[in-house]
Enzyme design. Structure first.
Site, mmCIF file in Angstrom:
data_model
loop_
_atom_site.group_PDB
_atom_site.id
_atom_site.type_symbol
_atom_site.label_atom_id
_atom_site.label_comp_id
_atom_site.label_asym_id
_atom_site.label_seq_id
_atom_site.Cartn_x
_atom_site.Cartn_y
_atom_site.Cartn_z
ATOM 1 N N HIS A 132 -14.825 94.676 9.274
ATOM 2 C CA HIS A 132 -13.766 94.600 8.253
ATOM 3 C C HIS A 132 -12.640 93.648 8.647
ATOM 4 O O HIS A 132 -11.628 93.578 7.955
ATOM 5 C CB HIS A 132 -13.174 95.985 7.977
ATOM 6 C CG HIS A 132 -14.168 97.017 7.545
ATOM 7 N ND1 HIS A 132 -15.013 96.823 6.466
ATOM 8 C CD2 HIS A 132 -14.476 98.244 8.045
ATOM 9 C CE1 HIS A 132 -15.795 97.904 6.340
ATOM 10 N NE2 HIS A 132 -15.483 98.767 7.288
ATOM 11 N N ASP A 168 -24.312 99.732 8.809
ATOM 12 C CA ASP A 168 -23.161 100.626 8.739
ATOM 13 C C ASP A 168 -23.015 101.110 7.293
ATOM 14 O O ASP A 168 -23.314 100.384 6.355
ATOM 15 C CB ASP A 168 -21.900 99.860 9.163
ATOM 16 C CG ASP A 168 -20.695 100.770 9.330
ATOM 17 O OD1 ASP A 168 -20.376 101.122 10.485
ATOM 18 O OD2 ASP A 168 -20.073 101.133 8.304
ATOM 19 N N HIS A 170 -20.518 101.463 5.562
ATOM 20 C CA HIS A 170 -19.513 100.702 4.805
ATOM 21 C C HIS A 170 -19.925 99.232 4.726
ATOM 22 O O HIS A 170 -20.493 98.693 5.671
ATOM 23 C CB HIS A 170 -18.143 100.812 5.488
ATOM 24 C CG HIS A 170 -17.699 102.222 5.700
ATOM 25 N ND1 HIS A 170 -17.883 102.887 6.895
ATOM 26 C CD2 HIS A 170 -17.100 103.094 4.861
ATOM 27 C CE1 HIS A 170 -17.407 104.124 6.765
ATOM 28 N NE2 HIS A 170 -16.927 104.270 5.556
HETATM 29 ZN ZN LIG Z 1 -18.637 102.261 8.772
#
Ligand SMILES: [Zn+2]
Ligand SMILES: [Zn+2]
Length: 358
Positions: A132, A168, A170
């Site tokens: 991120h 993952d 996300h």
């Molecule tokens: Zn994650």
């Protein structure tokens, strides 16, 4: 080296990993990495003559300066010196965060360097995979982007086709951003539907731009996907893409936060999916990439799910016996969920695969 022979597998470690401390109530808190390492020793997955522990050096500042803006680096330094301010709403600042974040990212760059030097074939880092982090901002528990930095390192050493398989739970919006318009780095992400899941990106239509069209591949899956749905999606999307792209180097984020025990997500898998995906990616690394495979933890916010997951990955790569304790997710096979999984896979195959001529 081909799969089947003994692979040299490193576990990346430095005591400074434990200095990254967001506070006792944060999902990334002190003790998280140590618990993983202790478990590997307990299970005989370290200290057995087949795997080695490798000391992680901090992310070199010259790489940091390539992948992050001067202003952002300066901001992190200032937070680090004063302890005042946050990286983002969910990513608190603290005194020393600059060096600690470099240290966590350094597990990845040190491991990549060791693979390039031929010291090891694969490494597993209990941290890294800060997907991120963007050039000019962090978030989602990520400060600096170790993957972007490692791709720079690889390309400076003549390794050009890099595949990032991000399992993952996300979506890795930061990684996607770095490589969105490039065809030399393929980013494939399977994640929980951005409709409700952080960071609310990663729809199928986000599939790259310009030269990079088709080289960003997003597979959003529904809640309660479960092991069989997940493995089906992996086989339908990731396996053919690995064959198509023939990467020279592979990064894998195993998706420890897809586990049914994870408090932040709803994908309801078990470590059998970790074993399944790691086995396939490991085979692809030996088939196409001269074995060069880097596994970085990414998320995983339940202590058992994380340590069982890391142990499973190491057992696959080093061909050592290990099985996680009995896992019993409560999941009923549901027609509607399967319809959504099939539909996500079909949409990817009808769009991205068509673009790539697959
Ligand atoms: Zn994650
Ligand atoms: Zn291997």
């Amino acid at each position: 080296m081909s799969g089947g022979e003994e692979c040299r597998v490193a576990f990346m470690w430095d005591d400074s990993f434990e200095q990254f401390d967001n506070g006792i109530n944060h999902p990334v808190r002190r003790g998280r990495f140590r618990a993983v390492r202790d478990y590997l020793w307990d299970q005989g997955l370290l200290g057995n003559g087949h795997t080695l522990e490798m000391r992680a050096e901090p992310l070199p500042e010259e790489l940091l300066r390539i992948v992050h803006t001067t202003d952002y680096i300066q901001m992190v330094r200032q937070i680090s010196e004063t302890g005042v301010g946050d990286i983002d709403i969910d990513t608190p600042g603290f005194v020393g965060i600059y060096d600690t974040a470099r240290s966590l990212c350094g597990g990845t760059t040190t491991g990549v360097d060791a693979i390039l030097n031929g010291e090891i074939d694969h490494f597993v880092s209990p941290t890294g995979g800060f997907h991120h982090a963007f050039p000019d901002h962090g978030g989602g528990f990520c400060v600096f982007n170790d993957i972007a930095a490692s791709v720079c390192l690889l390309q400076s050493r003549g390794v050009n086709r890099v595949l990032i398989v991000d399992l993952d739970v996300h979506h890795g919006n930061g990684i996607q951003h770095y490589f969105y318009d490039r065809s030399d780095v393929m980013y494939v992400s399977i994640h929980e539907d951005p409709e409700w899941m952080y960071p609310h990106s990663g729809r199928v239509e986000e599939c790259g731009s310009g030269e990079g069209i088709g080289y960003t591949v997003n597979v959003p899956l529904p809640m309660d996907t479960g092991d069989s749905g997940y493995q089906y999606a992996f086989d339908q999307v990731v396996s053919p893409l690995m064959e198509f792209f023939q990467p020279e180097f592979i990064f894998m984020l195993p998706g420890f936060d897809t586990h049914f025990l994870d408090p932040l997500a709803h994908m309801v898998t078990t470590t059998s999916t970790v074993r399944y995906t790691t086995t396939k990616i490991h085979a692809a690394a030996h088939k196409f990439s001269d074995g060069r495979l880097a596994v970085v933890s990414g998320g995983g916010y339940h202590k058992d799910a994380l340590r069982w997951g890391v142990a499973t990955v190491i057992s696959v790569l080093a061909m050592l016996p290990y099985s996680a304790p009995e896992e019993s997710p409560s999941l009923t096979e549901d027609r509607e969920t399967w319809d959504e999984i099939h539909s996500a896979v079909e949409t990817v195959r009808n769009t991205v695969f068509t673009i790539l001529g697959l």
